[in-house]
Design a protein around this motif. Structure first.
Motif, PDB file in Angstrom:
ATOM      1  N   ALA A  98       0.854  -1.192   0.000  1.00  0.00           N
ATOM      2  CA  ALA A  98       0.000   0.000   0.000  1.00  0.00           C
ATOM      3  C   ALA A  98       0.886   1.235   0.000  1.00  0.00           C
ATOM      4  CB  ALA A  98      -0.901  -0.003   1.228  1.00  0.00           C
ATOM      5  N   GLU A  99       0.461   2.272  -0.708  1.00  0.00           N
ATOM      6  CA  GLU A  99       1.205   3.524  -0.754  1.00  0.00           C
ATOM      7  C   GLU A  99       0.291   4.684  -0.424  1.00  0.00           C
ATOM      8  OE1 GLU A  99       3.194   3.907  -4.487  1.00  0.00           O
ATOM      9  OE2 GLU A  99       4.433   2.151  -4.143  1.00  0.00           O
ATOM     10  N   GLY A 100       0.846   5.668   0.266  1.00  0.00           N
ATOM     11  CA  GLY A 100       0.123   6.875   0.630  1.00  0.00           C
ATOM     12  C   GLY A 100       1.055   8.066   0.525  1.00  0.00           C
ATOM     13  N   SER A 101       0.762   9.113   1.263  1.00  0.00           N
ATOM     14  CA  SER A 101       1.566  10.330   1.163  1.00  0.00           C
ATOM     15  C   SER A 101       2.354  10.577   2.442  1.00  0.00           C
ATOM     16  CB  SER A 101       0.668  11.530   0.860  1.00  0.00           C
ATOM     17  OG  SER A 101      -0.223  11.762   1.918  1.00  0.00           O
ATOM     18  N   ALA A 102       3.500  11.248   2.271  1.00  0.00           N
ATOM     19  CA  ALA A 102       4.354  11.630   3.388  1.00  0.00           C
ATOM     20  C   ALA A 102       4.824  13.061   3.151  1.00  0.00           C
ATOM     21  CB  ALA A 102       5.559  10.704   3.489  1.00  0.00           C
ATOM     22  N   TYR A 152       9.694  18.446   2.339  1.00  0.00           N
ATOM     23  CA  TYR A 152       9.993  17.267   1.528  1.00  0.00           C
ATOM     24  C   TYR A 152       8.701  16.486   1.325  1.00  0.00           C
ATOM     25  CZ  TYR A 152      14.702  18.455   3.006  1.00  0.00           C
ATOM     26  OH  TYR A 152      15.877  19.130   3.239  1.00  0.00           O
ATOM     27  N   ILE A 153       8.403  16.165   0.086  1.00  0.00           N
ATOM     28  CA  ILE A 153       7.209  15.406  -0.255  1.00  0.00           C
ATOM     29  C   ILE A 153       7.646  14.007  -0.661  1.00  0.00           C
ATOM     30  CG2 ILE A 153       5.184  15.263  -1.749  1.00  0.00           C
ATOM     31  CD1 ILE A 153       5.218  17.696   0.161  1.00  0.00           C
ATOM     32  N   GLY A 154       7.062  12.995  -0.053  1.00  0.00           N
ATOM     33  CA  GLY A 154       7.438  11.617  -0.350  1.00  0.00           C
ATOM     34  C   GLY A 154       6.243  10.692  -0.320  1.00  0.00           C
ATOM     35  N   GLN A 155       6.537   9.420  -0.067  1.00  0.00           N
ATOM     36  CA  GLN A 155       5.494   8.397  -0.025  1.00  0.00           C
ATOM     37  C   GLN A 155       5.554   7.646   1.291  1.00  0.00           C
ATOM     38  OE1 GLN A 155       6.514   6.093  -3.567  1.00  0.00           O
ATOM     39  NE2 GLN A 155       4.560   6.736  -4.442  1.00  0.00           N
ATOM     40  N   ALA A 156       4.374   7.368   1.834  1.00  0.00           N
ATOM     41  CA  ALA A 156       4.236   6.428   2.944  1.00  0.00           C
ATOM     42  C   ALA A 156       3.981   5.070   2.309  1.00  0.00           C
ATOM     43  CB  ALA A 156       3.069   6.826   3.840  1.00  0.00           C
ATOM     44  N   PHE A 157       4.476   4.006   2.922  1.00  0.00           N
ATOM     45  CA  PHE A 157       4.231   2.689   2.353  1.00  0.00           C
ATOM     46  C   PHE A 157       4.155   1.629   3.434  1.00  0.00           C
ATOM     47  CE2 PHE A 157       8.793   3.207   2.425  1.00  0.00           C
ATOM     48  CZ  PHE A 157       9.281   1.984   2.843  1.00  0.00           C
ATOM     49  N   ILE A 158       3.398   0.576   3.113  1.00  0.00           N
ATOM     50  CA  ILE A 158       3.235  -0.596   3.973  1.00  0.00           C
ATOM     51  C   ILE A 158       3.503  -1.805   3.098  1.00  0.00           C
ATOM     52  CG2 ILE A 158       1.655  -1.937   5.415  1.00  0.00           C
ATOM     53  CD1 ILE A 158      -0.093   0.611   5.589  1.00  0.00           C
ATOM     54  N   PRO A 171      12.558  11.621  -1.883  1.00  0.00           N
ATOM     55  CA  PRO A 171      13.554  11.714  -2.948  1.00  0.00           C
ATOM     56  C   PRO A 171      14.951  11.944  -2.373  1.00  0.00           C
ATOM     57  CG  PRO A 171      11.623  13.020  -3.502  1.00  0.00           C
ATOM     58  CD  PRO A 171      11.457  12.564  -2.080  1.00  0.00           C
ATOM     59  N   THR A 172      15.939  11.292  -2.971  1.00  0.00           N
ATOM     60  CA  THR A 172      17.334  11.467  -2.543  1.00  0.00           C
ATOM     61  C   THR A 172      18.021  12.555  -3.348  1.00  0.00           C
ATOM     62  OG1 THR A 172      18.007   9.699  -4.035  1.00  0.00           O
ATOM     63  CG2 THR A 172      17.556   9.091  -1.743  1.00  0.00           C
ATOM     64  N   ALA A 173      17.444  12.929  -4.484  1.00  0.00           N
ATOM     65  CA  ALA A 173      17.970  13.997  -5.325  1.00  0.00           C
ATOM     66  C   ALA A 173      16.842  14.508  -6.206  1.00  0.00           C
ATOM     67  CB  ALA A 173      19.126  13.481  -6.184  1.00  0.00           C
ATOM     68  N   ALA A 174      17.021  15.711  -6.755  1.00  0.00           N
ATOM     69  CA  ALA A 174      15.978  16.272  -7.618  1.00  0.00           C
ATOM     70  C   ALA A 174      15.874  15.492  -8.920  1.00  0.00           C
ATOM     71  CB  ALA A 174      16.255  17.733  -7.897  1.00  0.00           C
ATOM     72  N   THR A 175      17.007  15.127  -9.512  1.00  0.00           N
ATOM     73  CA  THR A 175      17.003  14.333 -10.747  1.00  0.00           C
ATOM     74  C   THR A 175      18.139  13.338 -10.681  1.00  0.00           C
ATOM     75  OG1 THR A 175      18.368  15.972 -11.864  1.00  0.00           O
ATOM     76  CG2 THR A 175      15.996  16.109 -12.221  1.00  0.00           C
ATOM     77  N   PRO A 176      17.996  12.108 -11.009  1.00  0.00           N
ATOM     78  CA  PRO A 176      16.684  11.512 -11.230  1.00  0.00           C
ATOM     79  C   PRO A 176      15.934  11.399  -9.911  1.00  0.00           C
ATOM     80  CG  PRO A 176      18.340   9.791 -11.209  1.00  0.00           C
ATOM     81  CD  PRO A 176      19.077  11.116 -11.081  1.00  0.00           C
ATOM     82  N   ALA A 177      14.648  11.238  -9.989  1.00  0.00           N
ATOM     83  CA  ALA A 177      13.815  11.215  -8.782  1.00  0.00           C
ATOM     84  C   ALA A 177      13.868   9.851  -8.113  1.00  0.00           C
ATOM     85  CB  ALA A 177      12.388  11.602  -9.123  1.00  0.00           C
ATOM     86  N   ASN A 178      15.036   9.495  -7.587  1.00  0.00           N
ATOM     87  CA  ASN A 178      15.175   8.274  -6.801  1.00  0.00           C
ATOM     88  C   ASN A 178      14.646   8.542  -5.394  1.00  0.00           C
ATOM     89  OD1 ASN A 178      16.502   7.058  -8.951  1.00  0.00           O
ATOM     90  ND2 ASN A 178      18.499   7.724  -8.229  1.00  0.00           N
ATOM     91  N   ALA A 179      14.311   7.504  -4.667  1.00  0.00           N
ATOM     92  CA  ALA A 179      13.814   7.675  -3.303  1.00  0.00           C
ATOM     93  C   ALA A 179      14.584   6.768  -2.364  1.00  0.00           C
ATOM     94  CB  ALA A 179      12.325   7.355  -3.235  1.00  0.00           C
ATOM     95  N   GLY A 180      14.700   7.204  -1.125  1.00  0.00           N
ATOM     96  CA  GLY A 180      15.328   6.405  -0.085  1.00  0.00           C
ATOM     97  C   GLY A 180      14.486   6.449   1.166  1.00  0.00           C
ATOM     98  N   ASN A 181      14.535   5.397   1.969  1.00  0.00           N
ATOM     99  CA  ASN A 181      13.752   5.353   3.201  1.00  0.00           C
ATOM    100  C   ASN A 181      14.234   6.419   4.173  1.00  0.00           C
ATOM    101  OD1 ASN A 181      12.200   3.249   2.276  1.00  0.00           O
ATOM    102  ND2 ASN A 181      13.423   1.679   3.274  1.00  0.00           N
ATOM    103  N   MET A 182      13.318   6.951   4.955  1.00  0.00           N
ATOM    104  CA  MET A 182      13.631   7.997   5.912  1.00  0.00           C
ATOM    105  C   MET A 182      14.488   7.448   7.044  1.00  0.00           C
ATOM    106  SD  MET A 182      11.036  10.429   7.958  1.00  0.00           S
ATOM    107  CE  MET A 182      11.665  11.798   8.904  1.00  0.00           C
ATOM    108  N   THR A 183      15.490   8.215   7.422  1.00  0.00           N
ATOM    109  CA  THR A 183      16.372   7.911   8.551  1.00  0.00           C
ATOM    110  C   THR A 183      16.536   9.195   9.363  1.00  0.00           C
ATOM    111  OG1 THR A 183      18.443   8.534   7.445  1.00  0.00           O
ATOM    112  CG2 THR A 183      17.643   6.256   7.091  1.00  0.00           C
ATOM    113  N   PRO A 184      17.289   9.166  10.462  1.00  0.00           N
ATOM    114  CA  PRO A 184      17.476  10.391  11.237  1.00  0.00           C
ATOM    115  C   PRO A 184      18.139  11.525  10.435  1.00  0.00           C
ATOM    116  CG  PRO A 184      18.125   8.503  12.541  1.00  0.00           C
ATOM    117  CD  PRO A 184      17.864   8.004  11.146  1.00  0.00           C
ATOM    118  N   THR A 185      18.862  11.186   9.353  1.00  0.00           N
ATOM    119  CA  THR A 185      19.568  12.205   8.583  1.00  0.00           C
ATOM    120  C   THR A 185      19.109  12.298   7.129  1.00  0.00           C
ATOM    121  OG1 THR A 185      21.326  10.615   8.113  1.00  0.00           O
ATOM    122  CG2 THR A 185      21.633  12.059  10.030  1.00  0.00           C
TER     123      THR A 185
END
Length: 165
Positions: free
Chosen positions: A100-104, A112-118, A130-144
């Motif tokens: 499932a995907e939602g918004s974060a 920062y606009i991302g995705q919530a997921f289960i 997103p980890t960078a503006a281009t390409p729009a790769n994503a990484g899981n949220m961490t403390p940093t």
């Protein structure tokens, strides 16, 4: 919340009380107030400690469909743990083979606009940004990532998913 409908038997006398329970009460549950819950905030390596921050959640369950929202505001005594973050759900997700995907949204200086997921069958939701503006790769949220968290930062998650039961 909705509940399993009654199984009627031949010859049963239908009363007003049964009709109210089976029809009126079921329909009213679709329009009822959301239920508050307190999610647990975890880190895959070390759990964060909320301290004087706030973490609240609320949900509406209609049948096996769950609509869930969560709001985290970090405080001056919040510690951020280590590893990828997770937030417990009010009900376990169905093991349907579909994530499932939602918004974060994280407000931490910048927004920062991302995705919530289960994951299928999961008991917690995570966020990816997103980890960078281009390409729009994503990484899981961490403390940093996507930003170093500090007091007053706000994260909101919302998702709709199928519950296991």
């Amino acid at each position: 919340m909705t509940f399993a409908p009654r199984t009627w038997v031949v010859g049963e006398i239908v009363s007003a009380a049964l009709m109210n329970q089976e029809i009126r009460d079921q329909l009213n549950s679709f329009y009822g107030a959301w239920t508050a819950y307190t999610p647990a905030w975890t880190g895959s390596t070390t759990n964060p400690v909320l301290g004087n921050g706030t973490l609240i959640g609320r949900y509406m369950k209609i049948g096996r469909t769950v609509i869930c929202e969560m709001n985290l505001v970090t405080g001056s005594t919040t510690t951020y743990g280590a590893g990828q973050y997770g937030f417990t759900l009010p009900a376990q997700a169905a093991a349907s083979g579909v994530d499932a995907e939602g918004s974060a949204r994280l407000t931490a200086g910048a927004t920062y606009i991302g995705q919530a997921f289960i994951i299928s069958g999961g008991t917690s939701m995570s966020a990816a940004f997103p980890t960078a503006a281009t390409p729009a790769n994503a990484g899981n949220m961490t403390p940093t990532a996507p930003a170093t968290l500090a007091a007053g930062h706000i994260m909101r998650l919302s998702i709709v998913y199928e519950a296991a039961s």
